[in-house]
Design an enzyme around this catalytic site. Structure first.
Site, mmCIF file in Angstrom:
data_model
loop_
_atom_site.group_PDB
_atom_site.id
_atom_site.type_symbol
_atom_site.label_atom_id
_atom_site.label_comp_id
_atom_site.label_asym_id
_atom_site.label_seq_id
_atom_site.Cartn_x
_atom_site.Cartn_y
_atom_site.Cartn_z
ATOM 1 N N CYS A 83 0.850 -1.180 0.000
ATOM 2 C CA CYS A 83 0.000 0.000 0.000
ATOM 3 C C CYS A 83 0.896 1.243 0.000
ATOM 4 C CB CYS A 83 -0.898 -0.002 1.241
ATOM 5 S SG CYS A 83 -1.825 1.527 1.428
ATOM 6 N N CYS A 86 0.510 3.177 3.588
ATOM 7 C CA CYS A 86 0.950 2.705 4.913
ATOM 8 C C CYS A 86 1.913 1.525 4.865
ATOM 9 C CB CYS A 86 -0.267 2.317 5.741
ATOM 10 S SG CYS A 86 -1.072 0.824 5.114
ATOM 11 N N CYS A 132 -7.382 -0.979 1.611
ATOM 12 C CA CYS A 132 -6.291 -1.451 2.460
ATOM 13 C C CYS A 132 -6.850 -1.670 3.868
ATOM 14 C CB CYS A 132 -5.174 -0.414 2.483
ATOM 15 S SG CYS A 132 -3.924 -0.753 3.732
ATOM 16 N N CYS A 135 -4.968 1.180 6.456
ATOM 17 C CA CYS A 135 -5.219 2.629 6.404
ATOM 18 C C CYS A 135 -6.546 2.959 5.723
ATOM 19 C CB CYS A 135 -4.063 3.356 5.717
ATOM 20 S SG CYS A 135 -3.995 3.095 3.942
ATOM 21 N N CYS A 155 -8.628 -5.810 -9.467
ATOM 22 C CA CYS A 155 -8.245 -4.777 -10.426
ATOM 23 C C CYS A 155 -7.779 -3.560 -9.633
ATOM 24 C CB CYS A 155 -9.460 -4.457 -11.295
ATOM 25 S SG CYS A 155 -9.112 -3.276 -12.586
HETATM 26 ZN ZN ZN Z 1 -2.698 1.189 3.532
#
Ligand code: ZN
Length: 166
Positions: A83, A86, A132, A135, A155
């Site tokens: 991510c 984070c 995510c 976060c 996707c």
């Molecule tokens: Zn994240």
């Protein structure tokens, strides 16, 4: 003799308890096998400082990058996709496939709880949004027209992720 046992047994118990505690404390924190993953919560102003305008538009404002615009779409090396907000590990290159859509596509997340799903009814469609788990940043959507073994197609927006080679 009895007296020694009275002292020795509790002492042994204490020592073994202490070792158990130390072992657990030493164990590195892994998001993948944690029941309650860590959470990153920031204000919009903090995210704006931390992210590029493109990353902010996708992760925090649920945007979508132009197809074929992300260099991550063409990455076929071994490694992990994280991510961009984070650094939560999201996808392994092992599950990446060429969907032809122009967005980095995977058939499974790196761990069950690395992403969370949410119903998305925007633009007159019912889709499943992928966020995510740490976060709550918007990453993309999941569709059920992916390859084996899961039949799923995650996707993703390349801008919302970073890639690190193994
Ligand atoms: Zn994240």
């Amino acid at each position: 003799m009895k007296y020694i046992l009275f002292i020795a047994l509790p002492a042994l118990l204490l020592v073994s308890l202490a070792f158990t505690y130390v072992r657990h404390a030493d164990k590195p924190k892994s998001i993948a096998d944690d029941d309650q993953p860590r959470k990153v919560v920031k204000t919009d102003a903090e995210w704006k400082k931390l992210l590029t305008p493109d990353q902010y538009a996708i992760l925090r404002e649920h945007g979508t990058e132009r197809a074929f615009s992300s260099p991550l779409n063409d990455i076929h090396q071994h490694g992990t996709f994280y991510c961009a907000g984070c650094h939560n590990p999201l996808f392994s290159s092992d599950t990446k496939f060429d969907s032809g859509t122009g967005w980095p596509s995977f058939y499974a997340p790196i761990a069950k709880n690395s992403v969370i799903e949410k119903k998305d009814k925007s633009y007159g469609m019912v889709r499943t949004e992928i966020l995510c788990s740490v976060c709550s940043g918007h990453l993309g959507h999941v569709f059920d027209d992916g390859p084996k073994p899961t039949g799923l197609r995650y996707c993703m927006n390349g801008v919302a992720m970073t890639f690190e080679k193994k």
